[in-house]
Write a protein that holds these residues in place. Structure first.
Motif, PDB file in Angstrom:
ATOM      1  N   UNK A  11       1.274  -1.062  -0.219  1.00 17.47           N
ATOM      2  CA  UNK A  11      -0.144  -0.043   0.162  1.00 17.47           C
ATOM      3  C   UNK A  11       0.827   1.364  -0.160  1.00 17.47           C
ATOM      4  N   UNK A  12       1.791   0.963   0.484  1.00 17.37           N
ATOM      5  CA  UNK A  12       2.702   2.348   0.537  1.00 17.37           C
ATOM      6  C   UNK A  12       3.586   2.917  -0.886  1.00 17.37           C
ATOM      7  N   UNK A  13       3.732   1.763  -1.601  1.00 18.95           N
ATOM      8  CA  UNK A  13       4.901   2.252  -3.105  1.00 18.95           C
ATOM      9  C   UNK A  13       3.483   1.443  -4.320  1.00 18.95           C
ATOM     10  N   UNK A  14       2.787   0.882  -3.847  1.00 16.27           N
ATOM     11  CA  UNK A  14       1.964   1.060  -5.522  1.00 16.27           C
ATOM     12  C   UNK A  14       1.290   2.496  -5.540  1.00 16.27           C
ATOM     13  N   UNK A  15       1.996   2.529  -6.971  1.00 17.29           N
ATOM     14  CA  UNK A  15       1.721   3.683  -7.639  1.00 17.29           C
ATOM     15  C   UNK A  15       1.030   4.019  -8.462  1.00 17.29           C
ATOM     16  N   UNK A  16      -1.012   3.793  -7.626  1.00 16.13           N
ATOM     17  CA  UNK A  16      -1.828   3.417  -9.090  1.00 16.13           C
ATOM     18  C   UNK A  16      -3.323   4.723  -8.516  1.00 16.13           C
ATOM     19  N   UNK A 117      -6.751  -8.432 -18.466  1.00 15.99           N
ATOM     20  CA  UNK A 117      -6.246  -6.969 -19.059  1.00 15.99           C
ATOM     21  C   UNK A 117      -5.916  -5.687 -18.007  1.00 15.99           C
ATOM     22  N   UNK A 118      -6.267  -6.713 -16.195  1.00 16.97           N
ATOM     23  CA  UNK A 118      -5.781  -6.199 -14.986  1.00 16.97           C
ATOM     24  C   UNK A 118      -4.416  -5.733 -14.768  1.00 16.97           C
ATOM     25  N   UNK A 119      -3.706  -4.320 -14.180  1.00 21.51           N
ATOM     26  CA  UNK A 119      -2.689  -5.053 -14.444  1.00 21.51           C
ATOM     27  C   UNK A 119      -2.197  -5.376 -12.738  1.00 21.51           C
ATOM     28  N   UNK A 120      -1.628  -5.762 -12.561  1.00 18.12           N
ATOM     29  CA  UNK A 120      -1.481  -6.934 -11.283  1.00 18.12           C
ATOM     30  C   UNK A 120      -0.019  -6.793 -10.816  1.00 18.12           C
ATOM     31  N   UNK A 121       1.091  -6.575 -11.720  1.00 11.44           N
ATOM     32  CA  UNK A 121       2.190  -7.195 -11.797  1.00 11.44           C
ATOM     33  C   UNK A 121       2.403  -8.494 -11.448  1.00 11.44           C
ATOM     34  N   UNK A 122       1.489  -9.629 -12.471  1.00 11.51           N
ATOM     35  CA  UNK A 122       1.291 -10.796 -12.531  1.00 11.51           C
ATOM     36  C   UNK A 122       2.962 -11.173 -13.203  1.00 11.51           C
ATOM     37  N   UNK A 123       3.579 -12.037 -12.180  1.00 12.03           N
ATOM     38  CA  UNK A 123       4.532 -12.798 -12.961  1.00 12.03           C
ATOM     39  C   UNK A 123       5.121 -14.734 -12.908  1.00 12.03           C
ATOM     40  N   UNK A 124       4.627 -15.245 -13.881  1.00 14.57           N
ATOM     41  CA  UNK A 124       4.536 -16.710 -13.998  1.00 14.57           C
ATOM     42  C   UNK A 124       6.254 -17.384 -13.140  1.00 14.57           C
ATOM     43  N   UNK A 125       6.316 -18.103 -12.115  1.00 16.92           N
ATOM     44  CA  UNK A 125       6.900 -18.556 -11.379  1.00 16.92           C
ATOM     45  C   UNK A 125       7.089 -19.642 -11.169  1.00 16.92           C
ATOM     46  N   UNK A 126       8.642 -20.345 -11.083  1.00 14.15           N
ATOM     47  CA  UNK A 126       9.116 -21.417 -10.755  1.00 14.15           C
ATOM     48  C   UNK A 126       8.574 -21.620  -9.200  1.00 14.15           C
ATOM     49  N   UNK A 127       8.942 -22.328  -8.175  1.00 13.11           N
ATOM     50  CA  UNK A 127       9.107 -22.296  -6.855  1.00 13.11           C
ATOM     51  C   UNK A 127      10.056 -23.794  -6.687  1.00 13.11           C
TER      52      UNK A 127
END
Length: 402
Positions: A11-16, A117-127
């Protein structure tokens, strides 16, 4: 119930440009009223709204202002209860199905994001599920074999490969190929905004005061108006626990999270930015952020009914910072944000989805456990189908009566 304290990174650094929603001031009717505007309510209202169900979403505060703010959103299909252990509790077929549903929900999340098409910083990742000693290694190898036999794509990483290829000091690990990360605060805000443009009626600062249970519908009373709904869904997370206490095995913990300042020399970090979590009862979990920070969480303690002091939070932050520095001794790592929040888990590490007889015309969607976001996707689809068809094939796996 105060759900967090300290400095939450999202909430502090999310610029929206955050859309503000009104509070409810007039009486309305709907098919489904969803109470709780965090990530759970956002997902549930999306799936209901997409199914053309007349849906209203309310929250007593602003949307995404509760535990969503401190959700680290390491999204991996593996459940904290291993496949081998879950098989002993519910049988092999049901255990595999729970893992399959969590994996499917990762793909459903990607489909949702592509569709909206929402912006949510989605990135596929391995675990990377890691161990630190020989005893843990043996159990990890057995778990790996069970997952492979069940059809899950994974690789077993020994100590040599862990050090040479992943640049990590763990003794072994299971490397899985299905995972993701998001910014949960941005995701929740933008998903509610999307749904509101497509039929959802959403109201902030609208508190549910009481419910009048009727035959076939309920009347929900807020501070300024009433809502007549065929069904009410409680998506209030940990704040709903008092309603379901006698039906659950919920345990509350206080968990601590440290977010570093941006890392300059990212080449010295671990391979492919995998989501990292330890094979321990009280484990540490690690992920990267879009702006090259490290988020590390852990050092859980039993929840005492109140948030820890600033001094305690800072001490836990120093422990987490020390741990991440030991993992990457050649990096200059600095602390930026530290927070503490409530975390709920269950004996089997599965969430709760469904109804209880003492609350007529109501459902509960409680994404307890480390897979909370994925349980909320699964649960939203279950509740949508229960409302529309009075049936879902997998509803019993997450019911209060399992």
């Amino acid at each position: 119930m105060k759900l967090y304290t300290g400095s939450p990174y999202w909430s502090i650094l999310t610029d929206m440009n955050i859309k503000q929603f009104p509070n409810l001031t007039k009486n309305i009717e709907c098919d489904v009223l969803i109470v709780g505007g965090g990530i759970t309510g956002a997902l549930c209202s999306y799936y209901m709204n997409e199914a053309k169900v007349s849906t209203v979403l309310i929250d007593k505060n602003e949307f995404a202002s509760g535990s969503t703010i401190i959700n680290t959103s390491l999204l991996h299909y593996e459940i904290d209860t291993t496949l081998n252990k879950l098989s002993k509790i519910y049988g092999k077929q049901n255990a595999i199905r729970c893992f399959q549903l969590c994996r499917k929900s990762l793909y459903d999340l990607k489909t949702l994001i592509n569709h909206t098409n929402i912006n949510c910083e989605y990135v596929p990742r391995k675990s990377l599920y890691v161990s630190s000693n020989v005893f843990e290694d043996i159990k990890l190898l057995a778990e790996y074999r069970s997952r492979k036999n069940a059809g899950f794509k994974a690789s077993f990483i020994n100590k040599k490969i862990m050090k040479e290829h992943f640049k990590l000091q763990y003794s072994a690990g299971i490397y899985s190929y299905d995972g993701a990360e998001i910014n949960p605060y941005m995701f929740t805000k933008n998903l509610i905004h999307y749904s509101s443009l497509n039929g959802l009626r959403a109201y902030e600062n609208t508190e549910l005061i009481s419910i009048d249970y009727k035959k076939g519908y309920n009347i929900a009373y807020t501070q300024n108006a009433t809502i007549k709904a065929k069904k009410i869904i409680f998506a209030t997370g940990y704040e709903a626990q008092s309603l379901v206490d006698s039906y659950t095995t919920t345990k509350f913990k206080t968990t601590y999270t440290l977010t570093t300042k941006p890392i300059k020399n990212t080449q010295k970090l671990w391979k492919d930015n995998s989501l990292i979590w330890e094979a321990k009862n009280s484990y540490t979990y690690i992920r990267r952020t879009k702006d090259n920070r490290i988020i590390v969480g852990g050092y859980d303690t039993n929840y005492k009914g109140y948030m820890p002091s600033t001094e305690t939070i800072e001490k836990k932050g120093e422990l987490l910072l020390k741990q991440i520095k030991e993992l990457f001794p050649t990096l200059d790592i600095e602390k930026d944000f530290v927070s503490a929040g409530i975390f709920a888990s269950t004996d089997d590490e599965l969430g709760y989805v469904g109804s209880l007889e003492e609350y007529p015309n109501c459902y509960f969607l409680l994404g307890y456990g480390a897979n909370g976001v994925l349980y909320c996707i699964i649960g939203s689809q279950i509740l949508r189908d229960l409302f529309l068809y009075d049936y879902h094939h997998d509803a019993d796996l997450f019911s209060f009566y399992r």
